[in-house]
Design a protein around this motif. Structure first.
Motif, mmCIF file in Angstrom:
data_model
loop_
_atom_site.group_PDB
_atom_site.id
_atom_site.type_symbol
_atom_site.label_atom_id
_atom_site.label_comp_id
_atom_site.label_asym_id
_atom_site.label_seq_id
_atom_site.Cartn_x
_atom_site.Cartn_y
_atom_site.Cartn_z
ATOM 1 N N THR A 33 0.801 -1.220 0.000
ATOM 2 C CA THR A 33 0.000 0.000 0.000
ATOM 3 C C THR A 33 0.833 1.269 0.000
ATOM 4 O O THR A 33 0.280 2.361 0.044
ATOM 5 N N HIS A 34 2.156 1.155 -0.020
ATOM 6 C CA HIS A 34 3.010 2.316 -0.249
ATOM 7 C C HIS A 34 4.307 1.842 -0.885
ATOM 8 O O HIS A 34 4.710 0.686 -0.728
ATOM 9 N N VAL A 35 4.938 2.743 -1.640
ATOM 10 C CA VAL A 35 6.172 2.418 -2.329
ATOM 11 C C VAL A 35 7.187 3.528 -2.089
ATOM 12 O O VAL A 35 6.827 4.645 -1.706
ATOM 13 N N SER A 36 8.445 3.231 -2.332
ATOM 14 C CA SER A 36 9.485 4.244 -2.179
ATOM 15 C C SER A 36 9.814 4.922 -3.507
ATOM 16 O O SER A 36 10.483 5.941 -3.536
ATOM 17 N N SER A 37 9.322 4.360 -4.618
ATOM 18 C CA SER A 37 9.563 4.928 -5.940
ATOM 19 C C SER A 37 8.431 4.547 -6.883
ATOM 20 O O SER A 37 7.838 3.481 -6.762
ATOM 21 N N CYS A 38 8.144 5.441 -7.827
ATOM 22 C CA CYS A 38 7.122 5.146 -8.842
ATOM 23 C C CYS A 38 7.611 5.613 -10.210
ATOM 24 O O CYS A 38 6.837 6.121 -11.009
ATOM 25 N N ALA A 39 8.898 5.456 -10.459
ATOM 26 C CA ALA A 39 9.477 5.856 -11.746
ATOM 27 C C ALA A 39 8.708 5.195 -12.893
ATOM 28 O O ALA A 39 8.263 4.056 -12.769
ATOM 29 N N PRO A 40 8.518 5.911 -14.005
ATOM 30 C CA PRO A 40 7.772 5.339 -15.124
ATOM 31 C C PRO A 40 8.386 4.030 -15.617
ATOM 32 O O PRO A 40 9.603 3.887 -15.687
ATOM 33 N N MET A 41 7.517 3.074 -15.954
ATOM 34 C CA MET A 41 7.949 1.814 -16.540
ATOM 35 C C MET A 41 8.305 2.043 -18.006
ATOM 36 O O MET A 41 7.803 2.981 -18.626
ATOM 37 N N LYS A 42 9.131 1.197 -18.569
ATOM 38 C CA LYS A 42 9.641 1.402 -19.926
ATOM 39 C C LYS A 42 8.694 0.949 -21.029
ATOM 40 O O LYS A 42 8.800 1.374 -22.156
ATOM 41 N N SER A 43 7.745 0.060 -20.732
ATOM 42 C CA SER A 43 6.861 -0.445 -21.784
ATOM 43 C C SER A 43 5.461 0.124 -21.635
ATOM 44 O O SER A 43 5.031 0.484 -20.557
ATOM 45 N N THR A 44 4.752 0.210 -22.759
ATOM 46 C CA THR A 44 3.361 0.667 -22.781
ATOM 47 C C THR A 44 2.502 -0.478 -23.295
ATOM 48 O O THR A 44 2.724 -0.977 -24.397
ATOM 49 N N LEU A 45 1.522 -0.897 -22.491
ATOM 50 C CA LEU A 45 0.707 -2.049 -22.857
ATOM 51 C C LEU A 45 -0.602 -1.708 -23.555
ATOM 52 O O LEU A 45 -1.033 -2.420 -24.441
ATOM 53 N N PHE A 46 -1.256 -0.625 -23.138
ATOM 54 C CA PHE A 46 -2.592 -0.319 -23.645
ATOM 55 C C PHE A 46 -2.605 1.046 -24.321
ATOM 56 O O PHE A 46 -2.299 2.051 -23.690
ATOM 57 N N PRO A 47 -2.994 1.112 -25.610
ATOM 58 C CA PRO A 47 -3.056 2.404 -26.289
ATOM 59 C C PRO A 47 -4.267 3.219 -25.824
ATOM 60 O O PRO A 47 -5.367 2.690 -25.666
ATOM 61 N N ILE A 48 -4.040 4.505 -25.592
ATOM 62 C CA ILE A 48 -5.135 5.417 -25.230
ATOM 63 C C ILE A 48 -5.866 5.768 -26.514
ATOM 64 O O ILE A 48 -5.248 6.184 -27.498
ATOM 65 N N ILE A 49 -7.204 5.589 -26.515
ATOM 66 C CA ILE A 49 -7.967 5.812 -27.745
ATOM 67 C C ILE A 49 -8.657 7.170 -27.788
ATOM 68 O O ILE A 49 -8.973 7.658 -28.856
ATOM 69 N N SER A 50 -8.909 7.786 -26.632
ATOM 70 C CA SER A 50 -9.538 9.104 -26.621
ATOM 71 C C SER A 50 -9.323 9.745 -25.264
ATOM 72 O O SER A 50 -9.024 9.079 -24.282
ATOM 73 N N GLY A 51 -9.497 11.050 -25.226
ATOM 74 C CA GLY A 51 -9.452 11.743 -23.955
ATOM 75 C C GLY A 51 -8.427 12.840 -23.884
ATOM 76 O O GLY A 51 -7.879 13.265 -24.889
#
Length: 193
Positions: free
Chosen positions: A145-163
């Motif tokens: 329920t808590h982390v010491s880091s949340c650096a962006p992950m290198k891969s993208t799994l789901f394409p954003i379609i709108s918004g």
């Protein structure tokens, strides 16, 4: 429709009620020149990737570590126009790096409720193109329920379609596809706009 003003209010209420699941005890004080020099970071979005809709608002003050972020995350699953379930929580970590933003939130409320039976959090990475258009999102459930880091992950799994998606520092833009709803952001000004 959930507005950014409501998301901000939920984040403030979570902090005031102490429901950030111990995140305040995990917050570190800035000790390095890199942290002290860091700018204000924000993420604000209302976007979709089939079959989910994501609404997020979070920020962390300049000169503070990623784990001092405050905000709210809401994900809604719909099939054939009917809501199937949702999950939400207070954002407790935010790290914007170039064209990616990483965040973390503990799942505090969910439907179906089985997701809240055991401690569970979600690492999220949102990416955009170099011109600022929303590109993709990645989720990684973690048993904490808590982390010491949340650096962006290198891969993208789901394409954003709108918004819509903005984060700072950096570019603010929307996709060419009309969003399903409009986010009320008139009262919020991002750096660089």
């Amino acid at each position: 429709m959930m507005h950014v003003r409501t998301l901000r209010w939920l984040a403030a209420a979570a902090l005031a009620s102490g429901s950030l699941l111990g995140a305040s005890s995990a917050r570190a004080t800035p000790t390095s020149s890199a942290i002290a020099a860091s700018p204000l970071e924000t993420i604000e979005g209302d976007f979709s990737y089939s079959p989910f809709r994501i609404q997020v608002y979070a920020e962390r003050l300049g000169g503070q570590p990623a784990t001092t972020a405050l905000g709210y995350f809401i994900g809604t699953l719909s099939l054939g126009g009917a809501k199937v379930g949702d999950f939400e929580g207070a954002v407790t970590c935010l790290d914007v790096e170039g064209n990616s933003a990483g965040l973390f939130y503990p799942i505090q409320n969910a439907d179906p409720g089985v997701l809240t039976v055991v401690p569970l959090g979600m690492l999220v990475t949102v990416t955009r193109t170099s011109t600022g258009k929303p590109l993709g999102v990645t989720f990684l459930p973690v048993p904490e329920t808590h982390v010491s880091s949340c650096a962006p992950m290198k891969s993208t799994l789901f394409p954003i379609i709108s918004g819509q998606l903005t984060f700072a520092p950096g570019i603010a833009s929307t996709t060419a596809v009309a969003p399903p709803t409009t986010l009320a952001i008139a009262d919020h000004v991002l750096l660089g706009e």
